[in-house]
Structures are given as C-alpha cells and as structure tokens.
Design a protein around this motif. Structure first.
Motif, PDB file in Angstrom:
ATOM      1  N   GLY A 152     -19.894  49.401 -60.527  1.00 19.51           N
ATOM      2  CA  GLY A 152     -21.273  48.926 -60.401  1.00 19.51           C
ATOM      3  C   GLY A 152     -21.488  47.831 -59.389  1.00 19.51           C
ATOM      4  N   LYS A 153     -20.492  47.515 -58.558  1.00 17.14           N
ATOM      5  CA  LYS A 153     -20.616  46.388 -57.616  1.00 17.14           C
ATOM      6  C   LYS A 153     -21.135  46.879 -56.257  1.00 17.14           C
ATOM      7  CE  LYS A 153     -16.284  45.039 -58.109  1.00 17.14           C
ATOM      8  NZ  LYS A 153     -15.759  45.747 -59.282  1.00 17.14           N
ATOM      9  N   LEU A 154     -22.332  46.400 -55.888  1.00 10.57           N
ATOM     10  CA  LEU A 154     -22.893  46.723 -54.577  1.00 10.57           C
ATOM     11  C   LEU A 154     -22.321  45.755 -53.551  1.00 10.57           C
ATOM     12  CD1 LEU A 154     -25.093  48.459 -53.049  1.00 10.57           C
ATOM     13  CD2 LEU A 154     -26.580  46.447 -53.303  1.00 10.57           C
ATOM     14  N   LYS A 155     -21.802  46.298 -52.466  1.00 12.21           N
ATOM     15  CA  LYS A 155     -21.165  45.472 -51.431  1.00 12.21           C
ATOM     16  C   LYS A 155     -21.866  45.649 -50.091  1.00 12.21           C
ATOM     17  CE  LYS A 155     -17.566  47.588 -52.777  1.00 12.21           C
ATOM     18  NZ  LYS A 155     -18.027  47.959 -54.121  1.00 12.21           N
ATOM     19  N   LYS A 156     -21.640  44.697 -49.218  1.00 14.77           N
ATOM     20  CA  LYS A 156     -22.184  44.765 -47.868  1.00 14.77           C
ATOM     21  C   LYS A 156     -21.175  45.467 -46.966  1.00 14.77           C
ATOM     22  CE  LYS A 156     -23.658  41.712 -44.078  1.00 14.77           C
ATOM     23  NZ  LYS A 156     -23.850  40.287 -43.685  1.00 14.77           N
ATOM     24  N   PRO A 157     -21.540  46.599 -46.382  1.00 11.87           N
ATOM     25  CA  PRO A 157     -20.589  47.303 -45.510  1.00 11.87           C
ATOM     26  C   PRO A 157     -20.404  46.552 -44.184  1.00 11.87           C
ATOM     27  CG  PRO A 157     -22.712  48.409 -45.490  1.00 11.87           C
ATOM     28  CD  PRO A 157     -22.820  47.314 -46.497  1.00 11.87           C
ATOM     29  N   TYR A 158     -19.241  46.715 -43.579  1.00  8.59           N
ATOM     30  CA  TYR A 158     -19.012  46.060 -42.293  1.00  8.59           C
ATOM     31  C   TYR A 158     -18.018  46.855 -41.461  1.00  8.59           C
ATOM     32  CZ  TYR A 158     -14.934  43.928 -44.714  1.00  8.59           C
ATOM     33  OH  TYR A 158     -13.771  43.716 -45.431  1.00  8.59           O
ATOM     34  N   VAL A 159     -18.070  46.608 -40.136  1.00 11.90           N
ATOM     35  CA  VAL A 159     -17.277  47.358 -39.171  1.00 11.90           C
ATOM     36  C   VAL A 159     -16.262  46.467 -38.460  1.00 11.90           C
ATOM     37  CG1 VAL A 159     -17.419  48.733 -37.048  1.00 11.90           C
ATOM     38  CG2 VAL A 159     -19.128  49.031 -38.822  1.00 11.90           C
ATOM     39  N   ASN A 178     -14.113  36.806 -26.337  1.00  8.69           N
ATOM     40  CA  ASN A 178     -13.301  37.018 -27.532  1.00  8.69           C
ATOM     41  C   ASN A 178     -13.157  38.512 -27.797  1.00  8.69           C
ATOM     42  OD1 ASN A 178     -13.139  34.196 -27.998  1.00  8.69           O
ATOM     43  ND2 ASN A 178     -15.150  34.246 -28.985  1.00  8.69           N
ATOM     44  N   SER A 179     -12.183  38.869 -28.603  1.00  7.12           N
ATOM     45  CA  SER A 179     -11.918  40.275 -28.914  1.00  7.12           C
ATOM     46  C   SER A 179     -12.293  40.594 -30.359  1.00  7.12           C
ATOM     47  CB  SER A 179     -10.438  40.603 -28.678  1.00  7.12           C
ATOM     48  OG  SER A 179     -10.101  40.468 -27.310  1.00  7.12           O
ATOM     49  N   LEU A 180     -12.501  41.869 -30.630  1.00  9.60           N
ATOM     50  CA  LEU A 180     -12.859  42.329 -31.972  1.00  9.60           C
ATOM     51  C   LEU A 180     -11.761  43.220 -32.543  1.00  9.60           C
ATOM     52  CD1 LEU A 180     -16.570  43.477 -31.368  1.00  9.60           C
ATOM     53  CD2 LEU A 180     -15.747  41.176 -31.965  1.00  9.60           C
ATOM     54  N   VAL A 181     -11.477  43.043 -33.818  1.00  8.34           N
ATOM     55  CA  VAL A 181     -10.601  43.950 -34.560  1.00  8.34           C
ATOM     56  C   VAL A 181     -11.476  44.657 -35.584  1.00  8.34           C
ATOM     57  CG1 VAL A 181      -8.570  44.205 -36.020  1.00  8.34           C
ATOM     58  CG2 VAL A 181      -8.619  42.432 -34.246  1.00  8.34           C
ATOM     59  N   LEU A 182     -11.541  45.971 -35.515  1.00 12.11           N
ATOM     60  CA  LEU A 182     -12.445  46.733 -36.368  1.00 12.11           C
ATOM     61  C   LEU A 182     -11.789  47.155 -37.674  1.00 12.11           C
ATOM     62  CD1 LEU A 182     -14.090  49.118 -33.722  1.00 12.11           C
ATOM     63  CD2 LEU A 182     -14.585  46.710 -34.235  1.00 12.11           C
ATOM     64  N   THR A 183     -12.625  47.560 -38.596  1.00 16.91           N
ATOM     65  CA  THR A 183     -12.151  48.192 -39.833  1.00 16.91           C
ATOM     66  C   THR A 183     -11.875  49.673 -39.593  1.00 16.91           C
ATOM     67  OG1 THR A 183     -14.409  48.722 -40.513  1.00 16.91           O
ATOM     68  CG2 THR A 183     -13.532  46.608 -41.239  1.00 16.91           C
ATOM     69  N   ILE A 184     -12.340  50.194 -38.472  1.00 12.30           N
ATOM     70  CA  ILE A 184     -12.172  51.616 -38.137  1.00 12.30           C
ATOM     71  C   ILE A 184     -10.691  51.933 -37.947  1.00 12.30           C
ATOM     72  CG2 ILE A 184     -12.678  53.423 -36.470  1.00 12.30           C
ATOM     73  CD1 ILE A 184     -15.169  52.565 -37.931  1.00 12.30           C
ATOM     74  N   ASP A 185     -10.235  52.962 -38.623  1.00  9.67           N
ATOM     75  CA  ASP A 185      -8.874  53.460 -38.452  1.00  9.67           C
ATOM     76  C   ASP A 185      -8.951  54.686 -37.543  1.00  9.67           C
ATOM     77  OD1 ASP A 185      -6.505  55.134 -38.924  1.00  9.67           O
ATOM     78  OD2 ASP A 185      -5.992  53.666 -40.485  1.00  9.67           O
ATOM     79  N   SER A 186      -8.314  54.613 -36.371  1.00  9.93           N
ATOM     80  CA  SER A 186      -8.441  55.696 -35.388  1.00  9.93           C
ATOM     81  C   SER A 186      -7.984  57.042 -35.931  1.00  9.93           C
ATOM     82  CB  SER A 186      -7.646  55.358 -34.121  1.00  9.93           C
ATOM     83  OG  SER A 186      -8.287  54.333 -33.402  1.00  9.93           O
ATOM     84  N   ASP A 187      -6.981  57.046 -36.795  1.00 15.24           N
ATOM     85  CA  ASP A 187      -6.512  58.316 -37.349  1.00 15.24           C
ATOM     86  C   ASP A 187      -7.566  58.937 -38.263  1.00 15.24           C
ATOM     87  OD1 ASP A 187      -3.912  58.472 -36.138  1.00 15.24           O
ATOM     88  OD2 ASP A 187      -3.279  56.860 -37.465  1.00 15.24           O
ATOM     89  N   GLU A 235     -15.484  48.306 -46.244  1.00 15.13           N
ATOM     90  CA  GLU A 235     -15.061  48.539 -44.864  1.00 15.13           C
ATOM     91  C   GLU A 235     -15.390  49.973 -44.450  1.00 15.13           C
ATOM     92  OE1 GLU A 235     -10.923  47.708 -44.604  1.00 15.13           O
ATOM     93  OE2 GLU A 235     -11.182  45.528 -44.669  1.00 15.13           O
ATOM     94  N   VAL A 236     -15.948  50.107 -43.263  1.00 17.93           N
ATOM     95  CA  VAL A 236     -16.195  51.433 -42.701  1.00 17.93           C
ATOM     96  C   VAL A 236     -14.926  51.875 -41.990  1.00 17.93           C
ATOM     97  CG1 VAL A 236     -17.563  52.787 -41.084  1.00 17.93           C
ATOM     98  CG2 VAL A 236     -18.657  50.989 -42.440  1.00 17.93           C
ATOM     99  N   LEU A 237     -14.329  52.949 -42.471  1.00 21.34           N
ATOM    100  CA  LEU A 237     -13.071  53.439 -41.912  1.00 21.34           C
ATOM    101  C   LEU A 237     -13.291  54.434 -40.783  1.00 21.34           C
ATOM    102  CD1 LEU A 237     -11.167  54.004 -45.278  1.00 21.34           C
ATOM    103  CD2 LEU A 237     -11.208  51.953 -43.848  1.00 21.34           C
ATOM    104  N   ALA A 238     -14.449  55.087 -40.766  1.00 15.75           N
ATOM    105  CA  ALA A 238     -14.775  56.037 -39.702  1.00 15.75           C
ATOM    106  C   ALA A 238     -16.272  56.283 -39.741  1.00 15.75           C
ATOM    107  CB  ALA A 238     -14.016  57.348 -39.879  1.00 15.75           C
ATOM    108  N   MET A 239     -16.836  56.553 -38.555  1.00 13.49           N
ATOM    109  CA  MET A 239     -18.272  56.818 -38.456  1.00 13.49           C
ATOM    110  C   MET A 239     -18.504  57.633 -37.188  1.00 13.49           C
ATOM    111  SD  MET A 239     -21.454  54.086 -38.205  1.00 13.49           S
ATOM    112  CE  MET A 239     -21.263  53.486 -39.894  1.00 13.49           C
ATOM    113  N   ALA A 240     -19.238  58.730 -37.310  1.00 13.23           N
ATOM    114  CA  ALA A 240     -19.421  59.581 -36.128  1.00 13.23           C
ATOM    115  C   ALA A 240     -20.705  60.384 -36.238  1.00 13.23           C
ATOM    116  CB  ALA A 240     -18.234  60.523 -35.963  1.00 13.23           C
ATOM    117  N   VAL A 259     -16.904  57.523 -43.379  1.00 14.07           N
ATOM    118  CA  VAL A 259     -15.842  57.321 -44.372  1.00 14.07           C
ATOM    119  C   VAL A 259     -15.788  55.832 -44.668  1.00 14.07           C
ATOM    120  CG1 VAL A 259     -13.412  57.634 -44.944  1.00 14.07           C
ATOM    121  CG2 VAL A 259     -14.547  59.280 -43.422  1.00 14.07           C
ATOM    122  N   MET A 260     -15.891  55.480 -45.951  1.00 18.75           N
ATOM    123  CA  MET A 260     -15.885  54.068 -46.345  1.00 18.75           C
ATOM    124  C   MET A 260     -14.806  53.792 -47.373  1.00 18.75           C
ATOM    125  SD  MET A 260     -19.862  52.790 -46.651  1.00 18.75           S
ATOM    126  CE  MET A 260     -19.354  51.248 -47.433  1.00 18.75           C
TER     127      MET A 260
END
Length: 799
Positions: A511-518, A234-243, A277-282, A270-271
């Motif tokens: 005040g809403k704590l959320k679960k981050p995801y990629v 199966n394939s994955l679609v990420l929350t990461i935006d390449s730009d 959603e994690v938009l970028a991570m490095a 960047v969230m």
C-alpha cells in the motif's frame, strides 16, 4: 630672354606662409590628439580594444550519462567551431596584383562549402558582411575535417578563417533510450528528456580565451593572452539498467511489427516495485538523438507525406517534394520553384517540426489515456480496504447494469453469472465493478483516486509530465452516479501510463505510494557523489492486508483469468488486462474523423507475486476495431516475454510445480558406449524416455547431444549401430498448431519443442502457436530445439 625667379621678398613670404601653415597643421593635430588622448581617452581605448581584442568562449564538456551499471550512454567529445572574420578575408596585397575581392571570397566559399558540407550561397552571404568580424560557418566539426580544411586553406592562401574549441554530444547506442535521454541542440543546451531536465547539472561553465591581434589577425602581444579554462558539467547515473532496457525495446519492436495498425505505436515501462526506480522506459517508433532532426522511421515519414499532400492541395500548388526533404528538411531540399513562396515554405517546415516533436516526446509520462480495466485494481483495492467488499462476497452479472437512465453493458454481454470478488477481477467484469463502486460511494471513491496520486503528476524527474483529467466534482452533470459507474472500470477519465504503473506498485507493495525516479546519482567532475536520489514514500494508501489480497487476486488473473497470455513457466506472475476506448475526434462541422472505433490495448504485470520485485506496463496504442485490439490478446504476451527475460536476469530462480512439469527443462546425459539397458536406465534416471534406433550392442550416437537442455517431455533418440542422419533439417511451419500438434510434428523431424506462453492448465482449443524460433524454412541440425510461443487467440473480454 631670361626667366626671372622669385625675388627675396617673395621667398620670405613663401617661407612665412609655409611655417604658418605648418604651425596651424601641427596645432590642429595637437588639439585633435589632446581631444583624443585626454578628453576622450576612455572612448578611443575602448574602440581600439574592440578592434584588436578577440574574445573566444570555450565550450565546456557536458557531463556523461551512465546507466545503473556505469555503462556510458551519452558523452561529449572535443570538436571545433569554424568561423570567419569577413573583414580579414580579402587580402589587399592580392587585390593590387589583380585578384579581386569577389574572387577571393568565391574561392574561400567554395572551399568552406565543399569541406564542411554547407550551402555555398549562405557562406557567400556571410563573407560579404564586411561590417562584421565574426560569422559562424559550421559547428560540431570533427577534428579530422577541421585539419583537412586547414590544409586546403593553406594551399589556397586564404585568410580570415578560424577554429574554436567546441563539444559534440555522442549517444553511444543511437536510438536506445532516446525518449528518456532527449538530445542536445546546436547551442549545447539540452532539449527534451534528461538532457533538458538536468541541463544545469550537465552543462558546466564556459571558459574564455582573450587575445590581442592586428588587422592581419596576428597576435600583437602573445604574453598578454588570457586563458580561463572551462569547467565541465556534472554526470548522471541512472536507475535504467541497459540490459533490461534492451529486453523491453526488443519485445516492443516485435509488438509494433505484430500490430502495424497501432497508429500511436507501442510503449512500455519496467519499474522496481519496492523503490520506485525506473529500470527501463521506451516508446516506438523512436528517434536517434545523434541526428534528432532527421526522420528515418517510415511511419512518421508517411504521416508527414500525407500532411504535406493536404497542404499542397489547399494551396493549389503542384510540386514534387524530394525524399531528402522529408528525411532531413532544409530549404535546399525543397524544389526551387517554391523557394520564393515563404508562407508555403514556413507551413511545410511547421508540418515537419510537428512530426519531429511526436518522435521526441515521451508518451508514457506526457500523454493521457483512458486506462480501462487495469483501473479495476484501484476499484477493488479501495472497496476491500474500506470493508465495502470482502473476498467471499459474490456479484451477479447478467451482461449489463441499469444506472439511473443508462444501461451500461459488460464486455461479456451474455453475463458472467454469479462470481466471487476474485473471479470478478479475473473475468474483468464491468457489472461487478459498478456494483462495488456503488458500495464505496462517490466521495470515498474520489478520495482514494486522489490518494493513489492520480490527480497530480508523480514528480518523476523527467520534463513534460502530464497528470490526466478526472471529472469535475462540483458539476453534478459531470460527476454523478453514471460517471462513478464508468469510472469503476477505467473509462471517461484519463491518466498517464506512469501514474497507472506507480499506482499498481503501491497496490502490491503493502500500500505504499512512492515517487518514481530515473536519476540515481549526480557525480561531480572528479567522480565523487554530489547528490543522491533515494526512495521517497509519498503516503500509505491501503493496508498491508488489502495489498496481500490484491496480490493473490492479481495472480489469479494470470493463472486462470483474462491475463493468461502473460503466464511465464516457473514464476508467479500477476497482472491486469485492459482494452480502453479512445474517445472520437470531431471536425469543425461535428463530424467524427475516424470511420471506426479505436482502442488502446494494455497490460500491467507484476512478479513474483509472493514478493513483488518488478512491475511492467505495455500499451499498444490507437488500434482500429477491425484489428485485434484487446489487451489480453496482444499486450499480455508482450509482458510475459519481458518477464521471462528480466526475472532470471535479476536473480529470481524459476520454481516449477506439478502442473508445470511439461515446461521443466532437463539436461540430457551422455549414453554413448553404453549398452541398451544401461542407456535406458541412465536416461530414465535423468527424467527422459527414449527411442531406440538399430540393434547393435552399444550406443554409437544420440540426439540430442549430451549437455543439451530440452523439455522433460522430449524423447532422446539412441542409435545402436545405426547411422545418425547428417543432413540439415528444415524447420516446419508450426503456426496455428496446438501444443500437442507442434510436439508431434517436431518429433517427426527429429526436433524438440520448447513451449512458451499459456499455462498447460489453461490450454483450450483456441490455444495455438503464434511465434516460433527458428522461423519456418530455417535449416538446423538434427536434435535442435524449436521455441514456440502459444497464445489464446480468441478475443479476451477485458474491457
């Protein structure tokens, strides 16, 4: 004399004996056949089948990994695995012609080693395993190389070599997003990152090809061949935006270049504030997952060289280790003189693996650090939510505070004097934070610490997440009033960067704590959506009113406080600076390993503060005290640059107030052919002053050209008959100049200033140019715009 032959009686006996022996022989054969075909039929069928059957596994293609915009980040392509059957390598017919078995093996080993770039001795060792029918020579071989090999084997009349279908993972952009993606090992299983976390989804199911072959490896019964196709993953679609990832990595590269003494590199996230959603991570330095076992970064290579030098010294071995070993590893790249010293070879290999693991790991989710002053956001929001403090409350700072038997100092040892709650946050005042924490109390402070999710991993869908370490609540010597005081400003406990940024997102998002995801979606092989990750609110931690106050206070930190270097014209940016201490390490004798104190400089920014959309964390890790090491000075500008790129990209339009008029850019109108008065009027209506060159009747040229955008403070040069210079202009060096000095200098050269960095209201005598583009000495045309970034270069007291 005639020789007598056997008489009749003797001939009869011979015939009888012959018949008897024949009967006995056939009897024995019959008994043997009976034994083999009846009593041990299954055993010999299995033996024959094992000798004749070739069972090949077909590797499935791993699923693709896409970014949020469906750009392919990783995919698999068909390649081949090259194997040999050592029993089939030697052709007995050639042996009878005088070509020895050894000679045939050597010829084949030469072809395989040269074509596939594998070690000759290793190949020979495998070819001599004549008790084996299957030895892997090379994997992930591109088809063009495999074709070249086939041609060479056919020309040399070599036998016993086979190719099997395999797959190879390709990462389209090299090191891009490598800490998140991870990589795939030689067994096609994921190692690190998403490749590991989602290995079961990505792997697919292997297929099989079953054939019956004779000793010469020819198909006996082709019609009996069984082919079971592989099922791709199966394939994955990420929350990461390449730009956005590109923006983050670009500015982190600059930060690393500007801070070469950062021993643990730089990191950023960047969230999406509202979704998790994690938009970028490095993290930098990074690695190329296409060649994950190679070291290319000088920092890591130099660190490995230092470790190797220590090992060789301890072992009293004098050897020159080639650069090829540092970069690629492998026994072949070590000096032959130490090949027989297996313990040393193993020790060197372990040292190299340890460095590789540093390049593979993802510090923003795995590594613990003392958060420092960014944690003051939790201290203030907790107290405000409990009613233990209010916006109008004031706190006096004299430079230190006595807590039990300890005098704990503020970063500003002279003291901040009397300050409001917001001003205490703007000033990053430790004394005020200790007072606020005292009003909350140990139990309630810890309850909010836990409610913000800092005692457990966030649950992000990446492997190896850490969770930090807090004080031991049941040990009075560990969790007490002194510990509460230091915790109020983020010291003497640890968290991970992802925990910190997730906490800040909760503080500013009502005040809403959320679960981050990629990973946003998992796609089946046909492209349909198999599963979707959606925003998950873990809990409500603080009220909407508290969140609203915190947004206002954080905006003031950037507008008028320690975070002023993160200012972005036209946008309401908020945030918090931090300069956190790194606890010293000791050797076995209790001696401190480092000769000076070390720090982590960080900044967390949020924008726009009237409706937060993105949050950005940047940390510059493990800096010596002798280097510039405060978060407000070196991390805040990096976040500002990221914000300046990302905010317009996500569709947020800048809005300038009167105090930012000097940052507003306007489009230069065309005045060519107009009279002097008309030209002045046209430019005035567009918001520009002008400089007149010449005394002709009409405008013959202008600088800048019509359509260019320059700062409203820029003056348009109008040529009335006078010739406009055509030669290129050399950009001057503006470093260390104030904004006014830069503007005046550029005007002398016929160039224009685009001012970035500290807001005009916060400019002081210490605000100077730190970066410019184009660089000094670059040749540009008359009227070109030079972008200059200004920072407050004094150390920002944000500990």
């Amino acid at each position: 004399m005639a020789v007598k032959g056997p008489n009749h009686q003797m001939r009869t006996r011979i015939r009888g004996l012959t018949v008897l022996f024949a009967l006995i022989g056939f009897g024995l054969v019959g008994v043997r056949l009976l034994y083999m075909q009846v009593f041990n039929h299954d055993f010999y069928v299995q033996q024959a089948t094992a000798l004749q059957t070739r069972d090949t596994f077909i590797t499935p293609n791993r699923g693709k990994i896409y970014d949020a915009n469906m750009q392919v980040l990783a995919e698999s392509a068909a390649v081949e695995r090259i194997t040999v059957d050592p029993k089939a390598v030697v052709d007995e017919s050639k042996v009878k012609k005088g070509i020895t078995a050894e000679s045939q093996q050597q010829t084949l080993a030469t072809i395989l080693s040269e074509t596939l770039d594998v070690d000759y001795d290793t190949v020979m060792e495998k070819l001599r395993k004549t008790n084996s029918q299957y030895e892997i020579i090379a994997q992930k071989v591109d088809k063009d190389v495999s074709k070249e090999l086939d041609e060479k084997l056919e020309a040399a009349d070599c036998t016993g070599v086979y190719s099997e279908p395999d797959t190879k993972r390709y990462y389209q952009h090299g090191a891009f997003l490598s800490a998140v993606l991870g990589y795939v090992g030689s067994d096609n299983n994921g190692a690190y990152g998403l490749e590991s976390e989602y290995n079961d989804e990505l792997s697919g199911t292997a297929g099989r090809l079953v054939r019956v072959q004779n000793q010469q490896n020819k198909d006996i019964m082709p019609e009996t061949q069984q082919y079971i196709p592989a099922t791709d993953g199966n394939s994955l679609v990420l929350t990461i935006d390449s730009d956005i990832q590109n923006y983050l990595e670009k500015h982190l590269e600059t930060a690393l270049a500007d801070n070469p003494e950062a021993r643990d590199g730089v990191s950023g996230i960047v969230m999406d504030v509202k979704t998790g959603e994690v938009l970028a991570m490095a993290n930098l330095p990074d690695f190329d997952p296409n060649s994950a076992y190679e070291l290319t970064n000088d920092k890591y290579i130099n660190e490995l060289k230092e470790n190797v030098a220590k090992i060789l010294k301890e072992e009293n071995v004098k050897a020159e280790i080639p650069d090829a070993w540092y970069e690629k590893g492998g026994l072949d790249n070590l000096p032959e003189a130490i090949h027989d010293n297996s313990d040393l070879v193993d020790e060197l290999g372990s040292a190299r693996v340890n460095i590789l693991m540093k390049t593979w790991r993802n510090p923003v989710i795995a590594d613990n650090y003392e958060p420092g002053s960014t944690f003051k956001l939790m201290t203030v929001s907790t107290a405000y939510d409990l009613g233990a403090t209010h916006a109008e409350d004031t706190y006096y700072c004299g430079g230190s505070l006595q807590v039990e038997n300890w005098e704990i100092k503020c970063a500003n040892t002279s003291g901040h004097g009397m300050q409001t709650l917001t001003e205490a946050l703007m000033n990053s005042c430790n004394v005020a934070m200790m007072q606020i924490a005292q009003s909350v109390g140990m139990d309630r402070f810890y309850n909010f610490y836990k409610a913000f999710g800092l005692t457990e991993p966030t649950g992000i869908d990446l492997p190896g997440e850490g969770k930090g370490q807090f004080h031991k609540l049941d040990v009075a010597s560990d969790w007490n009033e002194v510990a509460l005081a230091t915790a109020s400003f983020g010291q003497r406990f640890t968290v991970t960067p992802i925990q910190m940024l997730n906490m800040v997102c909760a503080i500013v998002d009502d005040g809403k704590l959320k679960k981050p995801y990629v990973v946003k979606e998992v796609l089946s092989g046909d492209g349909s959506v198999k599963s979707t990750n959606e925003t998950e609110v873990v809990r409500q931690v603080i009220s909407e009113d508290t969140s609203a106050y915190m947004r206002e206070a954080m905006e003031q930190v950037v507008a008028n406080g320690t975070g002023k270097n993160a200012y972005v014209p036209g946008y309401r940016v908020g945030g918090k600076t931090a300069t956190s201490e790194i606890q010293p390490e000791y050797d076995s004798d209790g001696k401190v390993l480092d000769t000076e104190d070390r720090y982590t400089a960080s900044f967390i920014g949020v924008a726009p503060m009237d409706d937060p959309q993105i949050a950005v964390l940047v940390s510059i890790n493990d800096l010596p005290e002798s280097a510039t090491h405060t978060g407000g000075t070196i991390a805040a500008p990096v976040v500002g640059r990221i914000m300046e790129d990302v905010l317009p990209y996500i569709g947020i339009t800048p809005v300038y107030d009167d105090s930012e008029s000097d940052r507003r850019e306007l489009t230069v109108p065309s005045v060519s052919g107009k009279t002097r008065d008309d030209a002045i009027s046209t430019l005035s209506d567009a918001g520009f002053d002008c400089i007149i060159k010449g005394d002709g009747d009409t405008v013959t040229d202008q600088v800048p050209s019509a359509g260019m955008r320059i700062a409203a403070s820029g003056k348009v040069i109008v040529y009335m008959g006078e010739e406009k210079p055509t030669e290129a202009v050399e950009v001057p060096d503006l470093s260390g100049m104030s904004p006014d000095e830069c503007r005046d200098t550029l005007e002398e050269y016929g160039l224009y200033l685009k001012q970035k960095g500290v807001s005009s209201a916060q400019i002081t005598g210490d605000t100077t140019a730190t970066k410019q583009s184009p660089e000094a000495g670059t040749k540009v045309s008359l009227g070109a715009v030079v972008t200059v970034e200004f920072s407050d270069t004094t150390t920002v007291n944000d500990r």
